[in-house]
Design a protein around this motif. Structure first.
Motif, PDB file in Angstrom:
ATOM      1  N   ASP A 291       0.834  -1.297   0.249  1.00  0.00           N
ATOM      2  CA  ASP A 291       0.233  -0.287  -0.294  1.00  0.00           C
ATOM      3  C   ASP A 291       0.755   1.235   0.281  1.00  0.00           C
ATOM      4  O   ASP A 291       1.734   1.629  -0.136  1.00  0.00           O
ATOM      5  CB  ASP A 291      -1.030   0.120   0.919  1.00  0.00           C
ATOM      6  CG  ASP A 291      -0.405  -0.434   2.345  1.00  0.00           C
ATOM      7  OD1 ASP A 291       1.578   0.381   2.662  1.00  0.00           O
ATOM      8  OD2 ASP A 291      -1.098   0.030   3.916  1.00  0.00           O
ATOM      9  N   GLN A 292       0.656   2.427  -0.002  1.00  0.00           N
ATOM     10  CA  GLN A 292       1.023   3.959  -0.042  1.00  0.00           C
ATOM     11  C   GLN A 292       2.099   4.046   1.692  1.00  0.00           C
ATOM     12  O   GLN A 292       3.106   4.668   1.100  1.00  0.00           O
ATOM     13  CB  GLN A 292      -0.061   4.657  -0.030  1.00  0.00           C
ATOM     14  CG  GLN A 292      -0.836   4.906   0.866  1.00  0.00           C
ATOM     15  CD  GLN A 292      -1.834   4.198   1.141  1.00  0.00           C
ATOM     16  OE1 GLN A 292      -2.312   3.434   0.294  1.00  0.00           O
ATOM     17  NE2 GLN A 292      -3.144   4.409   2.333  1.00  0.00           N
ATOM     18  N   ASN A 293       1.830   2.825   1.834  1.00  0.00           N
ATOM     19  CA  ASN A 293       2.773   3.169   3.656  1.00  0.00           C
ATOM     20  C   ASN A 293       3.585   2.400   3.484  1.00  0.00           C
ATOM     21  O   ASN A 293       4.365   2.048   5.039  1.00  0.00           O
ATOM     22  CB  ASN A 293       1.964   3.279   4.608  1.00  0.00           C
ATOM     23  CG  ASN A 293       0.558   4.112   4.894  1.00  0.00           C
ATOM     24  OD1 ASN A 293       1.000   5.421   4.666  1.00  0.00           O
ATOM     25  ND2 ASN A 293      -0.421   3.723   5.448  1.00  0.00           N
ATOM     26  N   GLY A 294       3.693   1.726   2.299  1.00  0.00           N
ATOM     27  CA  GLY A 294       4.109   0.371   2.101  1.00  0.00           C
ATOM     28  C   GLY A 294       4.108  -1.422   2.624  1.00  0.00           C
ATOM     29  O   GLY A 294       5.075  -2.133   2.577  1.00  0.00           O
ATOM     30  N   ARG A 295       3.118  -0.873   3.341  1.00  0.00           N
ATOM     31  CA  ARG A 295       2.921  -2.678   3.749  1.00  0.00           C
ATOM     32  C   ARG A 295       2.325  -3.429   3.118  1.00  0.00           C
ATOM     33  O   ARG A 295       1.321  -3.041   1.720  1.00  0.00           O
ATOM     34  CB  ARG A 295       1.713  -2.326   5.281  1.00  0.00           C
ATOM     35  CG  ARG A 295       2.404  -1.174   6.350  1.00  0.00           C
ATOM     36  CD  ARG A 295       1.014  -1.048   6.856  1.00  0.00           C
ATOM     37  NE  ARG A 295       0.047  -0.397   6.177  1.00  0.00           N
ATOM     38  CZ  ARG A 295      -0.975   0.685   7.027  1.00  0.00           C
ATOM     39  NH1 ARG A 295      -1.384   0.420   8.387  1.00  0.00           N
ATOM     40  NH2 ARG A 295      -1.614   1.067   6.571  1.00  0.00           N
ATOM     41  N   ASN A 299      -3.468  -6.681  -4.616  1.00  0.00           N
ATOM     42  CA  ASN A 299      -4.558  -5.938  -5.212  1.00  0.00           C
ATOM     43  C   ASN A 299      -4.669  -6.922  -5.684  1.00  0.00           C
ATOM     44  O   ASN A 299      -4.929  -7.850  -5.800  1.00  0.00           O
ATOM     45  CB  ASN A 299      -3.698  -5.638  -6.229  1.00  0.00           C
ATOM     46  CG  ASN A 299      -2.618  -3.781  -5.670  1.00  0.00           C
ATOM     47  OD1 ASN A 299      -3.567  -3.144  -5.395  1.00  0.00           O
ATOM     48  ND2 ASN A 299      -1.792  -3.761  -6.531  1.00  0.00           N
ATOM     49  N   THR A 348      -6.134  -3.778   2.451  1.00  0.00           N
ATOM     50  CA  THR A 348      -4.690  -3.790   3.470  1.00  0.00           C
ATOM     51  C   THR A 348      -5.499  -4.527   4.865  1.00  0.00           C
ATOM     52  O   THR A 348      -6.599  -4.948   4.506  1.00  0.00           O
ATOM     53  CB  THR A 348      -4.959  -2.490   3.373  1.00  0.00           C
ATOM     54  OG1 THR A 348      -5.597  -2.127   4.235  1.00  0.00           O
ATOM     55  CG2 THR A 348      -4.104  -1.603   1.905  1.00  0.00           C
TER      56      THR A 348
END
Length: 553
Positions: A291-295, A299, A348
Motif C-alpha cells: 500500500d501507500q505506506n509500504g505495508r 491488489n 490492506t
C-alpha cells in the motif's frame, strides 16, 4: 521368401529410436525434473539465476517428459475430505432473497409489505402483511423458478414454493439439490487442483469418492499440515454494506444481517447485510502488492459484471462504510470517499509478505463453494517411497534376468534375439509412459513385471511353430516365414483378450488399479510390436548376412 520391405524396416527402426529417445530422460530423473520445474516456474513467475541454472541441467532440444512417480513411490501427503454441500443451500437462499423481495414489491397492492423471517439454512421464509394476497404472492414467487440444468432434472424446477398462513416458504427442489451437489463437488475439485498445483509441476491426484468426499494425494509435499494450509480455507472474499459497529457479540441484528468479527481489531464486531454486493466469484485476478505506506497488501480486479456492481454501489453510497469480508472476518471497513470505476481495488491489513502472497494465490484460485472437513490425513515419507522403488527394481531385475536366461537356454541364438527385443520393449514402454504423462505406482511396477513375463509369450509361440515347420523338411527361410504367419492369429487373440481386461480395469477402477491397467495395456502394445516386427527384423538381418543352410531353434 523371408524378406521385409525397406519402408517397413525404416518404420520399425524409427519407432524403436523414438521409444529409446523418449525413455532416456528417465535415466537422469532428478536432473530432468529440476529442469522441468525451472521451466514451469520461469514461465509462471519469471527468471532468476537459480532457475536459469536448473534449466541448463538438461538440453532444451531433448525430450523432457518423465514418468511421474506416485505417492507410494515418492512420498507426500494424503487427505480425505468431506465437502459440506449443505452450506451451498444457505448461499442459494441468500442470493434468492433480493429477487423474491423485488418481485413481491411489484405486487405490493395485493401482498402489502414484505419482510424476511428467521429460517433454517436451506429455506427462505418471507412474511407478507396481507394474508389475503398469499395466492398472488405464491404465484409471483413461483414465476422466479428456472428449469434444472441437468439431464436427470429435465422438466423439474429449481425451487419449490409453499404457503403457511402469511408466510411464503421457498426451498430447493430435490432435482436442484442433486444438481447443486454435483456442481459443488466438481467446483471443489477444480479449485483444490488450482491451489495445490498453481505452477503445474506437482502431479496431484484429486478425485471424487462417493457422494460428497474428495481424495487428495500430492507427491513430494512435506506434510499433511502443509497441504491443509493450502486448501483448508475457503478464501471467500465478499463486499457487504455495513449496518453498524459494536463491541458486543450479542444483541438484535435484525433480519437479513450478520455479525462478523474484525480481523485487526480484537473485540470489535461489524453488523453487515447478509447479501453481499460483490463476491469473490467475480474476481479475475489478485496479486501481492504494497500500500501507500509500504505495508504488504493484495491488489484485486473484478470481471465486467463485478466491476459494474462495484462501481454502481460506490457511486450510490459515497460517505457510507462497506466491509471487505474474508472467510467471515472483516478485513477492513473503509468509508467510500468517491466513485470507484474500473472494478479494481486493494485489500490492506496486518499481513506479512508471505501472508499477502498466499492470500493472492487463494483468491486467484477462487473460493471453495463449501467448507471441507478432513476425515483422514497421512504423511508418507520419502523413505517408504524409496523402499518401494528398490523393491520394485529388484523384482523387475529378477524377472528380467530369469526370463532372459530361460529364453537363451531354450532357444539359443533365437532366444538372444528375443532378449534384445525384450530390452527394447521395456524402453518403448517407458517412452510411452513418459509421453502420455502417466503416473507410476507400485501396482504399476507390478504391471511392468507382468509385461516382462508376457512379452516373450509371442516369441515362444513363433519359435515353437518354427520348430514344427523344420520337422517337415522345409528350408529354414520357409520355416521361419511360416512360423510367423501361423502363430500370428494365436498371438493376436491372446493379447486382445488381455488388452480388453486392461481396458475394463482402467474404466471401472481408480487410483492404483488404473496405474496397473495403464502399464499392462501399454506393455501389451509394445510387446506385440517387438515380438511380431522387431524379432522378425533381427532374424531377417541375421539370415541375410549368414545365409545358413540349417538352423536350430
Amino acid at each position: 521368401m523371408l524378406q521385409i520391405a525397406l519402408w517397413k524396416r525404416v518404420l520399425i527402426w524409427s519407432a524403436l529410436a523414438a521409444g529409446l529417445i523418449f525413455s532416456t530422460p528417465n535415466l537422469f530423473y532428478e536432473r530432468v525434473e529440476r529442469h522441468n520445474d525451472a521451466a514451469a516456474e520461469i514461465e509462471a513467475l519469471g527468471a532468476t539465476p537459480e532457475r536459469e541454472a536448473d534449466l541448463a541441467l538438461w538440453p532444451n532440444w531433448m525430450p523432457s517428459s518423465l514418468v511421474n512417480l506416485g505417492l507410494d513411490l515418492r512420498g507426500g501427503a494424503h487427505l480425505l475430505a468431506e465437502v459440506q454441500v449443505a452450506d451451498v443451500y444457505e448461499g442459494r437462499m441468500d442470493g434468492l432473497w433480493p429477487e423474491v423481495r423485488d418481485a413481491l414489491r411489484d405486487q405490493r397492492a395485493a401482498v402489502g409489505s414484505v419482510r424476511r423471517q428467521p429460517s433454517p439454512p436451506d429455506e427462505l421464509r418471507v412474511r407478507i402483511s396481507e394474508p389475503a394476497g398469499l395466492a398472488v404472492a405464491l404465484e409471483t414467487v413461483r414465476g422466479l423458478a428456472r428449469p434444472v440444468a441437468t439431464l436427470t432434472g429435465v422438466g423439474a424446477s429449481d425451487i419449490e414454493v409453499a404457503g403457511d398462513g402469511d408466510e411464503i416458504i421457498v426451498r430447493l427442489s430435490e432435482a436442484e439439490r442433486q444438481a447443486t451437489d454435483d456442481r459443488t463437488i466438481q467446483q471443489s475439485l477444480e479449485i483444490i487442483r488450482r491451489r495445490v498445483d498453481e505452477v503445474g509441476t506437482r502431479e496431484p491426484t484429486i478425485q471424487r469418492q462417493g457422494e460428497d468426499r474428495v481424495l487428495i494425494q500430492v507427491p513430494g509435499i512435506g506434510s499433511a499440515d502443509e497441504l491443509k494450509a493450502l486448501i483448508g480455507t475457503t478464501a471467500q472474499l465478499t463486499f457487504h454494506p455495513v449496518v453498524g459497529r459494536t463491541g458486543e457479540a450479542g444483541g438484535d441484528l435484525g433480519a437479513g444481517n450478520l455479525l462478523l468479527p474484525s480481523m485487526d481489531e480484537p473485540g470489535v464486531f461489524y453488523i453487515v447485510e447478509r447479501t453481499p454486493v460483490v463476491t469473490g466469484e467475480e474476481l479475475v485476478d489478485a496479486q501481492p502488492a504494497f500500500d501507500q505506506n509500504g505495508r504488504p497488501a493484495v491488489n484485486f480486479r473484478f470481471n465486467p459484471t463485478g466491476a459494474r456492481k462495484f462501481g454502481d454501489y460506490t457511486a450510490e453510497n459515497i460517505g457510507s462504510p462497506f466491509a471487505i469480508v474474508l472467510d467471515d472476518e472483516v478485513v477492513s471497513a473503509p468509508v467510500i470517499q468517491s466513485h470507484i470505476p474500473g472494478g479494481s481495488g486493494i485489500i490492506t491489513g496486518s499481513f506479512s509478505v508471505e501472508e499477502s502472497t498466499n492470500l493472492a494465490v487463494l483468491l486467484r484460485a477462487g473460493a471453495l463453494p463449501a467448507e471441507l472437513v478432513f476425515l483422514e490425513e497421512r504423511t508418507i515419507g520419502p523413505e517408504l517411497g524409496q523402499d518401494s522403488i528398490d523393491a520394485g527394481r529388484i523384482a523387475a531385475l529378477v524377472a528380467f534376468v530369469a526370463v532372459m536366461v530361460f529364453m537363451a537356454a531354450s532357444y539359443g541364438l533365437f532366444g538372444l534375439f528375443a532378449n534384445l527385443a525384450l530390452i527394447l520393449n521395456v524402453a518403448m514402454m517407458f517412452g510411452l509412459l513418459s509421453v502420455i504423462g502417466a503416473t507410476l505406482t507400485l501396482p504399476g511396477i507390478a504391471g511392468i513385471v507382468l509385461t516382462i513375463g508376457m512379452a516373450v509369450d509371442a516369441n515362444v509361440l513363433v519359435f515353437e511353430r518354427i520348430r514344427e515347420e523344420l520337422k517337415t523338411a522345409k528350408g529354414p527361410a520357409r520355416a521361419i516365414e511360416l512360423g510367423y504367419e501361423k502363430a500370428l492369429s494365436a498371438i493376436v487373440d491372446a493379447n486382445i483378450t488381455t488388452f480388453i481386461t486392461a481396458g475394463i480395469l482402467f474404466a471401472l477402477g481408480s487410483g492404483p488399479v488404473r496405474g496397473f491397467a495403464i502399464t499392462l495395456g501399454l506393455g501389451i502394445l509394445t510387446s506385440v510390436f517387438t515380438a511380431i516386427f522387431v524379432t522378425r527384423l533381427l532374424i531377417v538381418l541375421w539370415f541375410e548376412r549368414r545365409r545358413p543352410r540349417t538352423i536350430e531353434v
